[in-house]
Design an enzyme around this catalytic site. Structure first.
Site, PDB file in Angstrom:
ATOM      1  N   PRO A  64       0.839  -1.207   0.000  1.00 31.78           N
ATOM      2  CA  PRO A  64       0.000   0.000   0.000  1.00 31.78           C
ATOM      3  C   PRO A  64       0.872   1.255   0.000  1.00 31.78           C
ATOM      4  O   PRO A  64       1.752   1.402   0.848  1.00 31.78           O
ATOM      5  CB  PRO A  64      -0.790  -0.101   1.316  1.00 31.78           C
ATOM      6  CG  PRO A  64      -0.640  -1.509   1.770  1.00 31.78           C
ATOM      7  CD  PRO A  64       0.644  -2.021   1.198  1.00 31.78           C
ATOM      8  N   GLU A  65       0.655   2.109  -0.969  1.00 34.97           N
ATOM      9  CA  GLU A  65       1.383   3.370  -1.048  1.00 34.97           C
ATOM     10  C   GLU A  65       0.467   4.491  -0.560  1.00 34.97           C
ATOM     11  O   GLU A  65      -0.694   4.239  -0.236  1.00 34.97           O
ATOM     12  CB  GLU A  65       1.802   3.629  -2.503  1.00 34.97           C
ATOM     13  CG  GLU A  65       2.830   2.629  -3.034  1.00 34.97           C
ATOM     14  CD  GLU A  65       4.227   2.849  -2.436  1.00 34.97           C
ATOM     15  OE1 GLU A  65       4.434   3.887  -1.767  1.00 34.97           O
ATOM     16  OE2 GLU A  65       5.090   1.989  -2.627  1.00 34.97           O
ATOM     17  N   HIS A 114      -5.422 -14.548   8.797  1.00 32.89           N
ATOM     18  CA  HIS A 114      -4.757 -13.240   8.690  1.00 32.89           C
ATOM     19  C   HIS A 114      -5.662 -12.057   9.034  1.00 32.89           C
ATOM     20  O   HIS A 114      -5.267 -10.918   8.832  1.00 32.89           O
ATOM     21  CB  HIS A 114      -4.148 -13.008   7.297  1.00 32.89           C
ATOM     22  CG  HIS A 114      -3.265 -14.120   6.824  1.00 32.89           C
ATOM     23  ND1 HIS A 114      -2.167 -14.562   7.541  1.00 32.89           N
ATOM     24  CD2 HIS A 114      -3.314 -14.886   5.708  1.00 32.89           C
ATOM     25  CE1 HIS A 114      -1.581 -15.550   6.873  1.00 32.89           C
ATOM     26  NE2 HIS A 114      -2.263 -15.784   5.781  1.00 32.89           N
ATOM     27  N   ARG A 132       1.436 -10.638   5.869  1.00 29.02           N
ATOM     28  CA  ARG A 132       2.866 -10.597   6.183  1.00 29.02           C
ATOM     29  C   ARG A 132       3.169  -9.964   7.541  1.00 29.02           C
ATOM     30  O   ARG A 132       4.308  -9.993   8.000  1.00 29.02           O
ATOM     31  CB  ARG A 132       3.625  -9.888   5.059  1.00 29.02           C
ATOM     32  CG  ARG A 132       3.502 -10.693   3.755  1.00 29.02           C
ATOM     33  CD  ARG A 132       4.265 -10.076   2.623  1.00 29.02           C
ATOM     34  NE  ARG A 132       5.702 -10.052   2.879  1.00 29.02           N
ATOM     35  CZ  ARG A 132       6.592  -9.537   2.035  1.00 29.02           C
ATOM     36  NH1 ARG A 132       6.186  -9.009   0.904  1.00 29.02           N
ATOM     37  NH2 ARG A 132       7.874  -9.550   2.332  1.00 29.02           N
ATOM     38  N   ARG A 154      21.948  19.071  -1.366  1.00 30.40           N
ATOM     39  CA  ARG A 154      22.341  17.669  -1.446  1.00 30.40           C
ATOM     40  C   ARG A 154      22.780  17.345  -2.869  1.00 30.40           C
ATOM     41  O   ARG A 154      22.346  17.965  -3.824  1.00 30.40           O
ATOM     42  CB  ARG A 154      21.136  16.763  -1.110  1.00 30.40           C
ATOM     43  CG  ARG A 154      20.430  17.081   0.186  1.00 30.40           C
ATOM     44  CD  ARG A 154      20.991  16.324   1.364  1.00 30.40           C
ATOM     45  NE  ARG A 154      20.823  14.878   1.262  1.00 30.40           N
ATOM     46  CZ  ARG A 154      19.740  14.215   1.674  1.00 30.40           C
ATOM     47  NH1 ARG A 154      18.706  14.873   2.154  1.00 30.40           N
ATOM     48  NH2 ARG A 154      19.695  12.905   1.584  1.00 30.40           N
TER      49      ARG A 154
END
Ligand SMILES: [Zn+2]
Length: 271
Positions: free
Chosen positions: A2-3, A91, A110, A152
């Site tokens: 999931p983003e 799960h 997971r 940077r």
């Protein structure tokens, strides 16, 4: 995984059902996710009303007057609303039951997700306080972005994926945004003009917004669906398209590795 767009869509999907609703019971079947599930969640949450549902980076924040439940979906977590009693499946690790009979069920094969309780102001929490700005707000703006980029000398792809710089630009979104702004993913962050960085900033916002919009059509799936809510894949220009023709110039898309992450780009369009 999931983003940010999936987490935002989850927030929008669950919020109408649980906001201003009162928790009656919390059932934790698996206490060990990425970290142990905070015991306060079962002890303190029952009796509390959820006064708001917010998102910061990829954390969902369920706010009450005595503290906040922070939920992270990890690698494979998903949430859905169940309206009628339903036996838990494998799960299905955590249920939050509400006064009106609905259940917010957490599924995570997971077990890299997190359920954390905090009674501190959320911006002072150790997982939140060092995060960069939200990409879809004005806190992510060209003046700030340009100033930080000058300081940077990192490949620009690594730079935009650094959560201290801006949150929520996952691997797919980074490759796609760089393609849309014609910037080579390895170009040093301090060697890009302000104009080109602005194109990149706009591309990041557009890509994330498009994905959230597409997710909007899956909102109904948060209620009583059997599977996990449909995570969505927008049309991809470069990601996962190694050796396929560029949509702009037909040159084969290249794959390289930057910071241990697969990176896809068009060697002709991006420089
Ligand atoms: Zn091209």
């Amino acid at each position: 995984m999931p983003e940010l767009p999936e987490v935002e869509t989850t927030k929008r999907g669950i919020s109408p059902h649980i906001k201003n609703n009162t928790v009656t019971e919390v059932i934790v079947r698996k206490h060990q996710l990425r970290w142990p599930v905070s015991p306060e969640i079962s002890q303190l949450l029952p009796g509390q009303k959820i006064i708001d549902v917010q998102r910061r980076a990829k954390y969902l924040l369920l706010k009450t007057t005595i503290g906040t439940l922070m939920i992270h979906l990890g690698m494979s977590g998903s949430l859905r609303i169940i309206k009628a009693p339903e036996t838990e499946k494998k799960h299905d690790h955590i249920d939050i039951l509400f006064k009106d009979g609905i259940c917010l069920r957490y599924h995570d094969p997971r077990r890299f997700g997190a359920y954390i309780w905090t009674n501190k102001p959320i911006n002072e929490h150790k997982l939140i306080r060092k995060l960069g700005p939200e990409p879809l707000t004005d806190f992510f703006n060209i003046d700030d972005f340009y100033t930080k980029a000058r300081l940077r000398s990192l490949p620009i792809k690594s730079f935009i994926m650094d959560a201290h710089m801006v949150v929520g630009v996952g691997n797919i979104y980074a490759s796609e945004s760089l393609f849309l702004s014609n910037i080579h993913p390895k170009r040093a962050s301090n060697k890009i003009s302000k104009q080109r960085l602005n194109n990149l900033l706009v591309a990041i916002k557009t890509t994330l917004n498009k994905s959230i919009e597409q997710g909007g059509s899956t909102l109904k799936d948060f209620v009583n669906s059997d599977g996990k809510p449909g995570y969505f894949q927008q049309t991809l220009n470069v990601y996962s398209r190694k050796n396929k023709p560029c949509s702009q110039c037909s040159t084969p898309i290249k794959q390289i590795t930057i910071g241990q992450r697969s990176t896809f780009y068009c060697p002709k369009c991006q420089h």
